[in-house]
Enzyme design. Structure first.
Site, short mmCIF file in Angstrom:
data_model
loop_
_atom_site.label_atom_id
_atom_site.label_comp_id
_atom_site.label_asym_id
_atom_site.label_seq_id
_atom_site.Cartn_x
_atom_site.Cartn_y
_atom_site.Cartn_z
N GLY A 29 0.84 -1.18 0.00
CA GLY A 29 0.00 0.00 0.00
C GLY A 29 0.88 1.23 0.00
O GLY A 29 1.96 1.24 0.61
N TYR A 30 0.42 2.25 -0.68
CA TYR A 30 1.21 3.48 -0.81
C TYR A 30 0.54 4.60 -0.02
O TYR A 30 -0.61 4.93 -0.24
CB TYR A 30 1.37 3.84 -2.29
#
Length: 166
Positions: A29-30
């Site tokens: 996840g960013y």
């Protein structure tokens, strides 16, 4: 200071599969994505190892990279909070005496398989295996962070490669 020197390639066929040493499942996840500055990523490997990574471009195929193990609970909570996510299977192989990773993406990026090699220095020589196709080093539009934001199912590889990023 953490430095990452890597070269990336599209994978053209399945010949690499007979060389697999091991594999791991990745969820990423960013939290922050800035192609010109810092990207902050949370990664969970095999549902039991959480990592937080800070990455920033330095030059062509050289990046600053700092990676820290974090508690699994924190990693899962950060993943839930991240707007952009990808998942992939990462395979480790050895080709011509060099360690390579092959990332086979899932979900909206499932048609994509990429090969990466990390180098000790920017001048290190290596043999590009026959199963590698076009080199995509420097194409930020094909970075994991970009693929999380705009999956390959929404914009083709050809469209992403019209202009190489500086």
């Amino acid at each position: 200071m953490g430095i990452e020197i890597e070269r990336r390639f599209l994978v053209e066929n399945e010949d690499w599969r007979k060389m697999v040493l091991n594999s791991e499942e990745f969820m990423q996840g960013y939290l922050i994505v800035n192609k010109e500055d810092w990207t902050i990523r949370v990664r969970i490997i095999n549902n039991n190892k959480g990592l937080l990574t800070l990455k920033s471009p330095l030059a062509s195929f050289i990046n600053h990279e700092f990676e820290y193990q974090i508690p699994n609970r924190d990693a899962f909570n950060l993943l839930k909070l991240s707007k952009y996510q990808i998942s992939k299977t990462r395979y480790q192989i050895n080709s011509h005496g060099k360690n390579w990773v092959i990332d086979s993406f899932h979900n909206a990026n499932s048609s994509l398989t990429l090969a990466e090699i990390e180098l000790e220095n920017q001048f290190e020589e290596f043999i590009v295996p026959s199963w590698c196709g076009k080199e995509i080093t420097g194409y930020k539009s094909l970075s994991n962070a970009s693929l999380a934001q705009l999956p390959i199912s929404k914009l083709s590889i050809q469209d992403r490669m019209k202009d190489k990023d500086p």
